[in-house]
Design a protein around this motif. Sequence first.
Motif, PDB file in Angstrom:
ATOM      1  N   LEU A   1       0.961  -1.105  -0.043  1.00 52.76           N
ATOM      2  CA  LEU A   1      -0.172  -0.147  -0.099  1.00 52.76           C
ATOM      3  C   LEU A   1       0.791   1.272   0.071  1.00 52.76           C
ATOM      4  CD1 LEU A   1      -3.105  -0.643   2.331  1.00 52.76           C
ATOM      5  CD2 LEU A   1      -2.978  -0.282  -0.101  1.00 52.76           C
ATOM      6  N   MET A   2       1.978   1.442   0.946  1.00 51.87           N
ATOM      7  CA  MET A   2       2.672   2.416   0.952  1.00 51.87           C
ATOM      8  C   MET A   2       3.358   2.511  -0.575  1.00 51.87           C
ATOM      9  SD  MET A   2       4.333   2.111   4.747  1.00 51.87           S
ATOM     10  CE  MET A   2       5.278   3.551   4.691  1.00 51.87           C
ATOM     11  N   ALA A   3       3.861   1.591  -1.114  1.00 59.45           N
ATOM     12  CA  ALA A   3       4.737   1.650  -2.639  1.00 59.45           C
ATOM     13  C   ALA A   3       3.643   2.250  -3.452  1.00 59.45           C
ATOM     14  CB  ALA A   3       5.210   0.259  -2.730  1.00 59.45           C
ATOM     15  N   LEU A   4       2.419   1.398  -3.406  1.00 54.72           N
ATOM     16  CA  LEU A   4       1.368   1.846  -4.305  1.00 54.72           C
ATOM     17  C   LEU A   4       1.219   3.577  -4.213  1.00 54.72           C
ATOM     18  CD1 LEU A   4      -0.980   1.290  -6.537  1.00 54.72           C
ATOM     19  CD2 LEU A   4      -2.526   1.158  -4.585  1.00 54.72           C
ATOM     20  N   GLY A   5       0.929   4.168  -2.952  1.00 58.60           N
ATOM     21  CA  GLY A   5       0.927   5.568  -2.885  1.00 58.60           C
ATOM     22  C   GLY A   5       1.875   6.415  -3.274  1.00 58.60           C
ATOM     23  N   LEU A   6       3.234   6.028  -3.144  1.00 59.21           N
ATOM     24  CA  LEU A   6       4.386   6.568  -3.554  1.00 59.21           C
ATOM     25  C   LEU A   6       4.483   6.480  -4.996  1.00 59.21           C
ATOM     26  CD1 LEU A   6       6.931   5.889  -0.803  1.00 59.21           C
ATOM     27  CD2 LEU A   6       5.729   7.916  -1.000  1.00 59.21           C
ATOM     28  N   GLY A   7       4.227   5.404  -5.516  1.00 54.87           N
ATOM     29  CA  GLY A   7       4.189   5.357  -7.045  1.00 54.87           C
ATOM     30  C   GLY A   7       3.346   6.074  -7.780  1.00 54.87           C
ATOM     31  N   VAL A   8       2.081   6.086  -7.245  1.00 52.15           N
ATOM     32  CA  VAL A   8       1.199   6.940  -7.802  1.00 52.15           C
ATOM     33  C   VAL A   8       1.405   8.433  -7.726  1.00 52.15           C
ATOM     34  CG1 VAL A   8      -1.496   7.507  -8.263  1.00 52.15           C
ATOM     35  CG2 VAL A   8      -0.758   5.055  -7.680  1.00 52.15           C
ATOM     36  N   ALA A   9       1.845   8.771  -6.594  1.00 47.83           N
ATOM     37  CA  ALA A   9       2.201  10.286  -6.318  1.00 47.83           C
ATOM     38  C   ALA A   9       3.438  10.677  -7.485  1.00 47.83           C
ATOM     39  CB  ALA A   9       2.323  10.563  -4.935  1.00 47.83           C
ATOM     40  N   GLY A  10       4.411   9.711  -7.536  1.00 48.42           N
ATOM     41  CA  GLY A  10       5.576   9.940  -8.359  1.00 48.42           C
ATOM     42  C   GLY A  10       4.816  10.063  -9.741  1.00 48.42           C
ATOM     43  N   LEU A  11       4.080   9.282 -10.350  1.00 43.09           N
ATOM     44  CA  LEU A  11       3.473   9.470 -11.496  1.00 43.09           C
ATOM     45  C   LEU A  11       2.714  10.561 -11.802  1.00 43.09           C
ATOM     46  CD1 LEU A  11       2.118   5.862 -12.108  1.00 43.09           C
ATOM     47  CD2 LEU A  11       3.952   6.791 -13.468  1.00 43.09           C
ATOM     48  N   LEU A  12       2.104  11.193 -10.775  1.00 45.60           N
ATOM     49  CA  LEU A  12       1.324  12.353 -10.794  1.00 45.60           C
ATOM     50  C   LEU A  12       2.287  13.666 -11.018  1.00 45.60           C
ATOM     51  CD1 LEU A  12      -1.784  11.487  -8.493  1.00 45.60           C
ATOM     52  CD2 LEU A  12      -1.585  11.859 -11.003  1.00 45.60           C
ATOM     53  N   VAL A  13       3.404  13.580 -10.672  1.00 47.37           N
ATOM     54  CA  VAL A  13       4.279  14.769 -10.313  1.00 47.37           C
ATOM     55  C   VAL A  13       5.538  14.436 -11.498  1.00 47.37           C
ATOM     56  CG1 VAL A  13       3.925  15.120  -7.870  1.00 47.37           C
ATOM     57  CG2 VAL A  13       6.085  13.796  -8.524  1.00 47.37           C
ATOM     58  N   SER A  14       5.248  13.444 -12.192  1.00 48.63           N
ATOM     59  CA  SER A  14       6.493  13.367 -13.246  1.00 48.63           C
ATOM     60  C   SER A  14       6.397  14.311 -14.465  1.00 48.63           C
ATOM     61  CB  SER A  14       6.251  11.979 -14.047  1.00 48.63           C
ATOM     62  OG  SER A  14       5.000  11.796 -14.433  1.00 48.63           O
ATOM     63  N   GLY A  15       7.404  14.668 -14.990  1.00 51.71           N
ATOM     64  CA  GLY A  15       7.487  15.734 -16.163  1.00 51.71           C
ATOM     65  C   GLY A  15       6.422  15.512 -17.270  1.00 51.71           C
ATOM     66  N   PRO A  16       6.448  14.351 -17.820  1.00 46.40           N
ATOM     67  CA  PRO A  16       5.189  14.138 -18.914  1.00 46.40           C
ATOM     68  C   PRO A  16       3.691  14.367 -18.288  1.00 46.40           C
ATOM     69  CG  PRO A  16       6.509  12.303 -18.901  1.00 46.40           C
ATOM     70  CD  PRO A  16       7.135  13.044 -17.740  1.00 46.40           C
ATOM     71  N   THR A  17       3.629  14.326 -17.142  1.00 51.21           N
ATOM     72  CA  THR A  17       2.204  14.556 -16.292  1.00 51.21           C
ATOM     73  C   THR A  17       1.996  15.914 -16.173  1.00 51.21           C
ATOM     74  OG1 THR A  17       1.920  12.447 -15.484  1.00 51.21           O
ATOM     75  CG2 THR A  17       0.776  13.932 -14.346  1.00 51.21           C
ATOM     76  N   ASN A  18       3.158  16.662 -15.938  1.00 49.95           N
ATOM     77  CA  ASN A  18       3.153  18.071 -15.514  1.00 49.95           C
ATOM     78  C   ASN A  18       2.851  18.816 -16.946  1.00 49.95           C
ATOM     79  OD1 ASN A  18       3.699  17.939 -12.937  1.00 49.95           O
ATOM     80  ND2 ASN A  18       5.873  18.256 -13.174  1.00 49.95           N
ATOM     81  N   ARG A  19       3.524  18.414 -17.802  1.00 52.37           N
ATOM     82  CA  ARG A  19       3.189  19.076 -19.414  1.00 52.37           C
ATOM     83  C   ARG A  19       1.801  18.995 -19.616  1.00 52.37           C
ATOM     84  NH1 ARG A  19       8.558  17.377 -19.455  1.00 52.37           N
ATOM     85  NH2 ARG A  19       8.310  15.438 -20.605  1.00 52.37           N
ATOM     86  N   ALA A  20       1.360  17.556 -19.758  1.00 55.23           N
ATOM     87  CA  ALA A  20      -0.052  17.213 -20.124  1.00 55.23           C
ATOM     88  C   ALA A  20      -0.956  17.854 -19.521  1.00 55.23           C
ATOM     89  CB  ALA A  20      -0.153  15.779 -19.861  1.00 55.23           C
ATOM     90  N   LEU A  21      -0.833  18.324 -18.047  1.00 49.69           N
ATOM     91  CA  LEU A  21      -1.735  19.157 -17.234  1.00 49.69           C
ATOM     92  C   LEU A  21      -1.396  20.708 -17.221  1.00 49.69           C
ATOM     93  CD1 LEU A  21      -1.927  16.608 -13.789  1.00 49.69           C
ATOM     94  CD2 LEU A  21      -3.692  16.783 -15.984  1.00 49.69           C
ATOM     95  N   GLY A  22      -0.407  21.079 -18.037  1.00 51.04           N
ATOM     96  CA  GLY A  22      -0.114  22.581 -18.116  1.00 51.04           C
ATOM     97  C   GLY A  22       0.511  23.052 -17.030  1.00 51.04           C
ATOM     98  N   PHE A  23       1.374  22.208 -16.147  1.00 51.59           N
ATOM     99  CA  PHE A  23       2.339  22.833 -15.293  1.00 51.59           C
ATOM    100  C   PHE A  23       3.505  23.132 -15.888  1.00 51.59           C
ATOM    101  CE2 PHE A  23      -0.706  20.607 -12.726  1.00 51.59           C
ATOM    102  CZ  PHE A  23      -1.098  21.662 -11.991  1.00 51.59           C
ATOM    103  N   GLY A  24       4.344  23.901 -15.547  1.00 55.77           N
ATOM    104  CA  GLY A  24       5.784  24.010 -16.116  1.00 55.77           C
ATOM    105  C   GLY A  24       5.665  24.742 -17.478  1.00 55.77           C
ATOM    106  N   ASP A  25       6.803  24.688 -17.854  1.00 51.01           N
ATOM    107  CA  ASP A  25       7.263  25.194 -19.276  1.00 51.01           C
ATOM    108  C   ASP A  25       6.815  24.411 -20.453  1.00 51.01           C
ATOM    109  OD1 ASP A  25       8.223  26.734 -21.158  1.00 51.01           O
ATOM    110  OD2 ASP A  25      10.305  26.433 -20.954  1.00 51.01           O
ATOM    111  N   PRO A  26       5.738  24.708 -21.042  1.00 53.49           N
ATOM    112  CA  PRO A  26       5.382  23.922 -22.232  1.00 53.49           C
ATOM    113  C   PRO A  26       6.374  23.548 -23.058  1.00 53.49           C
ATOM    114  CG  PRO A  26       4.505  25.967 -22.515  1.00 53.49           C
ATOM    115  CD  PRO A  26       5.036  26.047 -21.180  1.00 53.49           C
ATOM    116  N   ALA A  27       7.543  24.252 -23.429  1.00 53.16           N
ATOM    117  CA  ALA A  27       8.776  23.943 -24.369  1.00 53.16           C
ATOM    118  C   ALA A  27       9.472  22.856 -23.822  1.00 53.16           C
ATOM    119  CB  ALA A  27       9.461  25.160 -24.512  1.00 53.16           C
ATOM    120  N   GLY A  28       9.456  22.414 -22.421  1.00 52.22           N
ATOM    121  CA  GLY A  28      10.199  21.600 -22.146  1.00 52.22           C
ATOM    122  C   GLY A  28      11.591  22.030 -21.533  1.00 52.22           C
ATOM    123  N   ARG A  29      11.746  23.237 -21.256  1.00 48.28           N
ATOM    124  CA  ARG A  29      13.079  23.963 -20.588  1.00 48.28           C
ATOM    125  C   ARG A  29      13.183  23.825 -19.347  1.00 48.28           C
ATOM    126  NH1 ARG A  29      12.808  28.579 -24.614  1.00 48.28           N
ATOM    127  NH2 ARG A  29      10.563  28.469 -24.134  1.00 48.28           N
TER     128      ARG A  29
END
Length: 149
Positions: A121-149
């Motif tokens: 359960l702890m590994a699942l929670g950390l894993g999903v949280a990690g997926l939600l803050v990953s670079g591709p997810t950030n770009r898809a949700l509109g966080f950060g620089d869209p140019a990827g810089r």
Amino acid sequence: MGGTLPRLPTGIVAAVTIDSDPVPGPLRAAVLLLRAEAVALGLVAVWLIWSDLTATTTDLTSALLVTAFAVGGAAALWALGGALSRRRAGARAPAIVLQLMLMPIGFFMIQGGMGWLGVPLMALGLGVAGLLVSGPTNRALGFGDPAGR
């Protein structure tokens, strides 16, 4: 008079814009895991409802509150998964909070002798949280620089 009127578009079908940017893999995986968690918690809620109805002696108030918490959690996880699949950036923070809530739950399961369930359960929670803050997810949700810089 031939050239003074604006030309009307031909055809009866409006132009359609196709989203050429597919949902990135980490976001898709996070959505699938959130939905799987919702189903699992929903099954726990069904078991709790059955247990509430068939118990001989119980503290009814506590039993109903625990059952309502499970039903609400399942509904919240399912709704957050749907919102994230539609790239709603506001759904990311509540989803991360729900995933981090698995840390104390897993910890107390380990302390109670149920490490076989607490650690995953702890590994699942950390894993999903990690997926939600990953670079591709950030770009898809509109966080950060869209140019990827």
